[in-house]
Write a protein that holds these residues in place. Structure first.
Motif, PDB file in Angstrom:
ATOM      1  N   ILE A 160     -11.448   8.957   4.018  1.00  0.00           N
ATOM      2  CA  ILE A 160     -12.635   9.481   3.348  1.00  0.00           C
ATOM      3  C   ILE A 160     -12.213   9.989   1.976  1.00  0.00           C
ATOM      4  O   ILE A 160     -11.250  10.760   1.860  1.00  0.00           O
ATOM      5  N   HIS A 161     -12.908   9.556   0.941  1.00  0.00           N
ATOM      6  CA  HIS A 161     -12.530   9.897  -0.427  1.00  0.00           C
ATOM      7  C   HIS A 161     -13.521  10.890  -1.039  1.00  0.00           C
ATOM      8  O   HIS A 161     -14.692  10.941  -0.653  1.00  0.00           O
ATOM      9  N   ALA A 162     -13.014  11.672  -1.995  1.00  0.00           N
ATOM     10  CA  ALA A 162     -13.863  12.640  -2.690  1.00  0.00           C
ATOM     11  C   ALA A 162     -13.194  13.048  -4.000  1.00  0.00           C
ATOM     12  O   ALA A 162     -11.973  12.908  -4.173  1.00  0.00           O
ATOM     13  N   ASP A 163     -14.006  13.546  -4.926  1.00  0.00           N
ATOM     14  CA  ASP A 163     -13.471  14.033  -6.198  1.00  0.00           C
ATOM     15  C   ASP A 163     -12.716  15.349  -6.013  1.00  0.00           C
ATOM     16  O   ASP A 163     -11.751  15.620  -6.720  1.00  0.00           O
ATOM     17  N   LEU A 164     -13.167  16.163  -5.062  1.00  0.00           N
ATOM     18  CA  LEU A 164     -12.559  17.477  -4.817  1.00  0.00           C
ATOM     19  C   LEU A 164     -12.415  17.683  -3.319  1.00  0.00           C
ATOM     20  O   LEU A 164     -13.344  17.439  -2.554  1.00  0.00           O
ATOM     21  N   VAL A 165     -11.232  18.135  -2.899  1.00  0.00           N
ATOM     22  CA  VAL A 165     -10.975  18.446  -1.492  1.00  0.00           C
ATOM     23  C   VAL A 165     -10.724  19.945  -1.369  1.00  0.00           C
ATOM     24  O   VAL A 165      -9.893  20.507  -2.094  1.00  0.00           O
ATOM     25  N   VAL A 166     -11.453  20.590  -0.467  1.00  0.00           N
ATOM     26  CA  VAL A 166     -11.275  22.020  -0.206  1.00  0.00           C
ATOM     27  C   VAL A 166     -10.748  22.184   1.207  1.00  0.00           C
ATOM     28  O   VAL A 166     -11.351  21.687   2.168  1.00  0.00           O
ATOM     29  N   VAL A 167      -9.610  22.860   1.340  1.00  0.00           N
ATOM     30  CA  VAL A 167      -8.985  23.069   2.646  1.00  0.00           C
ATOM     31  C   VAL A 167      -9.321  24.464   3.144  1.00  0.00           C
ATOM     32  O   VAL A 167      -8.950  25.464   2.521  1.00  0.00           O
TER      33      VAL A 167
END
Length: 535
Positions: A160-167
């Motif tokens: 799954i791709h995204a511009d921003l990843v928040v953990v």
């Protein structure tokens, strides 16, 4: 298998993840954000912490428009605290009509997930995130690898791709070290909370969290989480005893209010004891050298404090409010330069509340779990400071409730307690009172029924010893508060030797630079005005 794309991926549908998903969905943008909220299991979680929300957290939840999540879960209104020691109690009410909430953790999380799922552009997905996906083996994160199950129960992997990843995967984060790189810190665990549910227990003051100070051991925290259930959390320092039940029943329960003895015994006979580590993890500014790009940590994956003060969710909600507002200024989440500026501003804008809660939680734990003579003096002084009432209660409780967060106000009251503790040892000398026992010295309302001690002022011959003791007490206060304050002021990781060397070099150069400026001032500026005072 196709690889779906989103604007934002949030790893973890817990306290921070759900609220951030909802918060981002409300941002005014020309095109609504597409947000993937990933969670390993969407079943109702069962934890013994994350059940007490301070008034400051309620206010943050209201600002996010999610206050309805506190409804329909049998939540209990909390009006303050009651501190119990040696059969005596101090009432510490919240100020200005503020109230907190306590509840079963799982019920609250399910309401948060429901709210996030109903938010515009948010897709709640069940799956285990196993890896971060990088762009061409660089430090830039462009998505995550997820293990999911199909309708037959067979596992399969999906990117799954995204511009921003928040953990936001919590205290046992699998990605903390990967995201922070060499700047990652290791959580420090000094004790564990041992938890159980008491049925129809009578607390000293209804609708108040209760903190029992136990001689020789850590504090005990109790609060009602539903109409009939009360959570008890017993702090046990490491190393843990082999028989936890016997240890608690023999050494700790006899020092608690007698109204709790039978409910505790019944709970221990009925259910297994559960435990959670009490960890401290100070925040290190994100987006620095050697860290991953386009990925952010939030919640307990980045910053933890002792849960004694119940401030974890309050900090998380406040972090979400601040970060949401800052991300509203970023048009393109692929722009790492803009995101780095946001992370820098976020790190410092969250400080007033986060630093106050972080420092207070550990400092109070050190005092309430006193294991040496100087800390015991400070604990006694703290209890007597509360007994004074007025600002001696209103100030500390405004910090505890996160309604008036201020590290300066915290420092003022902490050292006021230290000086008052010194005043107490100079003005009172008494034989220690006997501990409350199961015969009912501590009655149902938490007030002392028969605890007494003979108090007299110290003799002049005792003053030299007390003077030395007072210096040791003040020094202990400094070494408790100082490192905690430094952990909040320091914006770099202790493992960042490059930053450390730069600061050390600056500290060496600064005096010489000031000397050169002084010489220039003497030889150039002063003669020109006829005020050469150095000659």
């Amino acid at each position: 298998m196709s690889s779906p794309s989103y604007d934002v991926i949030i790893v973890g549908a817990g306290v921070a993840g759900c609220t951030l998903a909802h918060g981002l969905s409300t941002l005014p943008r020309s095109k609504p954000l597409r947000i993937a909220l990933l969670e390993r299991s969407l079943a109702e979680p069962d934890r013994i912490v994350g059940e007490l929300l301070q008034p400051g957290g309620v206010m943050a939840l209201q600002s996010l428009g999610m206050e309805s999540c506190l409804e329909g879960i049998d939540a209990v209104v909390e009006n303050g605290y009651c501190v119990v020691e040696n059969g005596k109690s101090v009432h510490i009410p919240y100020t200005d009509g503020h109230t907190g909430r306590s509840f079963h953790h799982g019920r609250f999380i399910m309401k948060l997930r429901e709210s996030a799922k109903d938010s515009k552009g948010v897709e709640l997905i069940e799956g285990t995130v196993t890896d971060l996906i990088h762009e061409n083996s660089s430090e830039k994160v462009i998505g995550v690898q997820v293990t999911k199950k199909d309708e037959t129960g067979e596992e399969f992997k999906q990117s799954i791709h995204a511009d921003l990843v928040v953990v936001a995967d919590g205290c046992f984060s699998n990605f903390r070290n990967s995201v922070m790189g060499v700047n990652a810190l290791k959580p420090v665990t000094k004790s564990h909370f041992i938890g159980a549910i008491l049925e129809d227990a009578q607390l000293p003051i209804p609708n108040h969290g209760t903190v029992c100070l136990v001689k020789g051991f850590g504090p005990v925290l109790l609060y009602q989480v539903s109409e009939h259930d009360t959570r008890i959390l017993v702090d046990i320092k490491q190393p843990l005893p082999s028989d936890l039940k016997a240890h608690i029943l023999e050494n700790i329960v006899p020092q608690l209010p007698s109204s709790l003895h039978i409910p505790i015994q019944k709970a221990f006979e009925k259910d297994r004891l559960r435990r959670m580590p009490n960890s401290f993890l100070p925040p290190v500014e994100q987006g620095k050298r050697n860290a991953k790009q386009n990925v952010v940590l939030i919640g307990d994956s980045w910053n933890m404090r002792h849960p004694l003060t119940g401030g974890g969710m309050t900090v998380a909600f406040n972090d979400v409010v601040v970060l949401r507002d800052l991300l509203a200024t970023v048009d393109d989440f692929k722009d790492w330069k803009a995101l780095r500026k946001v992370l820098h501003r976020w790190h410092w804008q969250r400080k007033p509340l986060a630093s106050t809660v972080n420092i207070l939680s550990v400092a109070l734990y050190d005092l309430f779990g006193a294991d040496d003579e100087e800390l015991r003096v400070l604990r006694t002084g703290c209890f007597k400071y509360f007994e004074r009432g007025g600002e001696c209660i209103d100030g500390p409780v405004s910090l505890l409730s996160a309604t008036a967060p201020s590290p300066m106000l915290l420092a003022y009251h902490f050292f006021s307690v230290a000086f008052y503790s010194i005043y107490v040892i100079f003005t009172q000398s008494s034989a220690p009172p006997s501990l409350p026992s199961s015969n009912g010295l501590a009655n149902g309302n938490g007030h002392s029924a028969a605890v007494s001690s003979v108090q007299t002022g110290p003799s002049l011959l005792q003053y030299p010893v007390l003077l030395v003791k007072s210096v040791r007490v003040f020094w202990t206060a400094c070494i408790v508060f100082g490192p905690l304050l430094w952990s909040e002021l320091r914006w770099w990781s202790p493992s960042d030797t490059r930053k450390r060397d730069q600061l050390f070099l600056s500290a060496l150069i600064l005096p010489f630079a000031l000397l050169v400026l002084a010489i220039q001032y003497e030889h150039i500026l002063l003669p020109s005005v006829g005020l050469n005072v150095f000659r």
